[in-house]
Design an enzyme around this catalytic site. Structure first.
Site, PDB file in Angstrom:
ATOM      1  N   CYS A 286     -17.785  -0.071 -18.047  1.00  0.00           N
ATOM      2  CA  CYS A 286     -17.830   0.175 -16.595  1.00  0.00           C
ATOM      3  C   CYS A 286     -19.123  -0.371 -15.977  1.00  0.00           C
ATOM      4  O   CYS A 286     -20.221  -0.074 -16.454  1.00  0.00           O
ATOM      5  CB  CYS A 286     -17.720   1.672 -16.331  1.00  0.00           C
ATOM      6  SG  CYS A 286     -17.768   2.059 -14.565  1.00  0.00           S
TER       7      CYS A 286
ATOM      8  N   GLU B 232       0.831  -1.211   0.000  1.00  0.00           N
ATOM      9  CA  GLU B 232       0.000   0.000   0.000  1.00  0.00           C
ATOM     10  C   GLU B 232       0.867   1.264   0.000  1.00  0.00           C
ATOM     11  O   GLU B 232       0.544   2.259  -0.640  1.00  0.00           O
ATOM     12  CB  GLU B 232      -0.928   0.018   1.222  1.00  0.00           C
ATOM     13  CG  GLU B 232      -2.112  -0.919   1.090  1.00  0.00           C
ATOM     14  CD  GLU B 232      -2.991  -0.569  -0.103  1.00  0.00           C
ATOM     15  OE1 GLU B 232      -3.271   0.613  -0.328  1.00  0.00           O
ATOM     16  OE2 GLU B 232      -3.377  -1.501  -0.837  1.00  0.00           O
TER      17      GLU B 232
ATOM     18  N   CYS C  52     -23.583   6.473 -12.770  1.00  0.00           N
ATOM     19  CA  CYS C  52     -22.497   7.465 -12.698  1.00  0.00           C
ATOM     20  C   CYS C  52     -22.992   8.848 -13.130  1.00  0.00           C
ATOM     21  O   CYS C  52     -23.293   9.078 -14.311  1.00  0.00           O
ATOM     22  CB  CYS C  52     -21.334   7.018 -13.585  1.00  0.00           C
ATOM     23  SG  CYS C  52     -19.995   8.224 -13.609  1.00  0.00           S
TER      24      CYS C  52
ATOM     25  N   CYS D 205     -15.914   4.199 -20.026  1.00  0.00           N
ATOM     26  CA  CYS D 205     -17.267   4.123 -19.483  1.00  0.00           C
ATOM     27  C   CYS D 205     -18.078   2.997 -20.129  1.00  0.00           C
ATOM     28  O   CYS D 205     -18.956   2.416 -19.484  1.00  0.00           O
ATOM     29  CB  CYS D 205     -17.988   5.453 -19.654  1.00  0.00           C
ATOM     30  SG  CYS D 205     -17.113   6.824 -18.882  1.00  0.00           S
TER      31      CYS D 205
ATOM     32  N   CYS E  69     -11.838   3.258 -14.835  1.00  0.00           N
ATOM     33  CA  CYS E  69     -12.134   4.681 -14.612  1.00  0.00           C
ATOM     34  C   CYS E  69     -10.815   5.454 -14.621  1.00  0.00           C
ATOM     35  O   CYS E  69     -10.369   5.994 -13.616  1.00  0.00           O
ATOM     36  CB  CYS E  69     -12.882   4.862 -13.289  1.00  0.00           C
ATOM     37  SG  CYS E  69     -13.568   6.519 -13.128  1.00  0.00           S
TER      38      CYS E  69
HETATM   39  S1  SF4 Z   1     -19.009   5.424 -15.924  1.00  0.00           S
HETATM   40 FE1  SF4 Z   1     -18.258   6.785 -14.323  1.00  0.00          FE
HETATM   41  S2  SF4 Z   1     -17.217   5.454 -12.885  1.00  0.00           S
HETATM   42 FE2  SF4 Z   1     -17.453   4.318 -14.787  1.00  0.00          FE
HETATM   43  S3  SF4 Z   1     -15.558   4.676 -15.962  1.00  0.00           S
HETATM   44 FE3  SF4 Z   1     -17.056   6.206 -16.617  1.00  0.00          FE
HETATM   45  S4  SF4 Z   1     -16.612   7.954 -15.304  1.00  0.00           S
HETATM   46 FE4  SF4 Z   1     -15.676   6.193 -14.310  1.00  0.00          FE
END
Ligand code: SF4
Length: 352
Positions: free
Chosen positions: A201, A36, A207, A198, A191
Site C-alpha cells: 500500500c 457509478e 495509515c 498493507c 485496502c
Molecule cells: S496501510 Fe492502511 S490504507 Fe493501506 S491497505 Fe493497509 S489499512 Fe488500507
C-alpha cells in the site's frame, strides 16, 4: 484533517491504476453515471458484462428514457438492488424532459435526481468534468477510515460527518479525476475489507489504523441488533410442466416492480388461496426450506410453500401482474426468489 495522501495515491495510480474499464474508454457523463450506479454495492468484475449489455441496449440517455420498466429490469436481472434500475429510468426521464438530454453539471441539480446521492454526484462531476468534488463510496470510505483511524460504524451520522470532512479535506485541486479513480481503485484492490494488503500500500507510512493494529475493526460493521426479523410465507405454485407462478410486486416498497412469488396473508391457508385466486385445488402441499435475505433495515425469512397444481388454472384477474415462468425468459427477479425458483428445476417440474 489533511492526511497528505494525494501525492502517494497518484504516484501509485500512475503505475497500478485500472485504465481499461469499459466506462473509462468513452468518458461521457451518461456512461460514468450508469457505471457509478451499477458499482454501488457491486464489484467491478460483476458489473462489466452488465454495463456492456446495458450500453448496447441503451447507448444514450434518450434510449433509456424511452425504455419500459421490464426492458430495463430484464437487463438488470441478477445485479440486485433493483431500486437502482428504477431510479436510473426515472432520472433518465427527468434528464430528457427537464435538462435537454444532458446530465446536469451542477451539484445541486445532479443530486436532486433519483438515485444520485452525494458521493455519486461527486464521482460523476469529478470523473466526467474534472470538478473538485469529494466522494465517499464504500472503497473511499474504507481507505479514509483506516488512514485516519476513524472508529465506529460509518452509517452513524457522527462517523459519517467525520469521514466526509476527511474526504473533502483530502481531495486535491489538481488531477482530481485521477485521484477519484485512484482512491476507489486502492480500496478495491489493496485496502480490502478482509486482509488489507498493507505491504503493497502506498499509504502504509501514514495509515493510523495500520500503525495502531486496528485494520480489522475499521471500518466497524453495522451493529447486529439493528435489524429486526420479519417472516413471510410465499407460495411456489407449480404447473405439471414445471412453470412457476410469479406476481409482479407493487411499484413502491421492497422489490418494487420485480417479479416475485405470491405472498400468503396470515389469515388465509395456502389451499384457500389456491381456490380463491386460481380456482383450483392444489395436488399437494409441502413446506420448503426457509430462505433468509438481509435488507438494510431488516432481515427477511421467506417460508416457501410448494403447491403443485394439476388442473390448468383459470384466467387470472389482473392478468398483466401475473406470469407463468418457464425459465426461458430473463426476468427482473429479486436474487433470493431467483435462487429459490432456479432450485425447483423450472421447466422440469418439482423441487430438487
Ligand atoms: S496501510 Fe492502511 S490504507 Fe493501506 S491497505 Fe493497509 S489499512 Fe488500507
Amino acid at each position: 484533517m489533511r492526511l497528505m495522501i494525494a501525492p502517494q495515491l497518484l504516484a501509485w495510480w500512475d503505475k497500478h491504476g485500472r485504465r481499461q474499464l469499459p466506462w473509462q474508454k468513452d468518458r461521457s457523463p451518461y456512461r460514468i453515471w450508469v457505471s457509478e450506479i451499477m458499482l454501488q454495492q457491486t464489484r467491478v468484475e460483476t458489473v462489466i458484462p452488465y454495463f456492456e449489455r446495458f450500453m448496447a441496449s441503451f447507448p444514450e440517455v434518450e434510449a433509456l428514457a424511452a425504455a419500459g420498466d421490464d426492458e430495463v429490469l430484464a437487463i438488470w436481472a441478477g445485479l440486485g438492488y433493483y431500486s437502482r434500475a428504477h431510479n436510473l429510468l426515472k432520472a433518465a426521464g427527468i434528464v430528457v424532459t427537464q435538462h435537454g438530454g444532458e446530465l446536469p453539471r451542477d451539484f445541486d441539480s445532479l443530486v436532486a435526481l433519483p438515485g444520485i446521492g452525494r458521493s455519486t454526484a461527486g464521482a460523476i462531476l469529478a470523473l466526467a468534468h474534472g470538478q473538485r468534488r469529494a466522494i465517499l463510496d464504500g472503497n473511499a470510505r474504507r481507505v479514509l477510515a483506516r488512514v485516519g483511524a476513524v472508529e465506529g460504524w460509518p452509517g452513524k451520522a457522527s462517523v459519517s460527518r467525520t469521514l466526509w470532512r476527511l474526504a473533502e479535506a483530502n481531495t486535491p485541486s489538481e488531477r482530481v479525476r485521477d485521484y477519484t479513480q485512484a482512491i476507489m481503485d486502492l480500496g478495491a484492490t489493496v485496502c480490502l475489507r478482509h486482509r488489507p494488503r498493507c505491504g503493497s500500500c502506498p499509504l502504509a507510512d501514514c495509515c493510523s489504523a495500520r500503525k495502531k493494529g486496528l485494520t480489522t475493526g475499521i471500518p466497524a460493521p453495522r451493529p447486529a441488533s439493528n435489524r429486526p426479523l420479519k417472516r413471510s410465507s410465499m407460495l411456489v405454485v407449480q404447473r405439471p410442466d414445471g412453470a412457476v407462478l410469479l406476481r409482479r410486486r407493487p411499484p413502491t416498497g421492497i422489490w418494487a416492480g420485480l417479479w416475485s412469488l405470491p405472498t400468503l396473508a396470515n389469515e388465509e391457508s395456502a389451499r384457500d388461496w389456491c381456490g380463491r385466486v386460481l380456482g383450483c385445488r392444489p395436488a399437494g402441499q409441502a413446506e420448503l426450506k426457509p430462505v433468509r435475505h438481509g435488507f438494510s433495515h431488516f432481515e427477511l425469512e421467506i417460508r416457501p410453500i410448494h403447491l403443485p397444481v394439476s388442473a390448468p388454472p383459470r384466467e387470472l384477474h389482473d392478468g398483466d401482474q401475473w406470469r407463468w415462468h418457464d425459465g426461458e425468459q430473463e426476468l427482473g427477479m429479486p436474487a433470493p426468489i431467483r435462487r429459490l425458483v432456479d432450485s425447483l428445476e423450472v421447466g422440469a417440474g418439482g423441487p430438487r
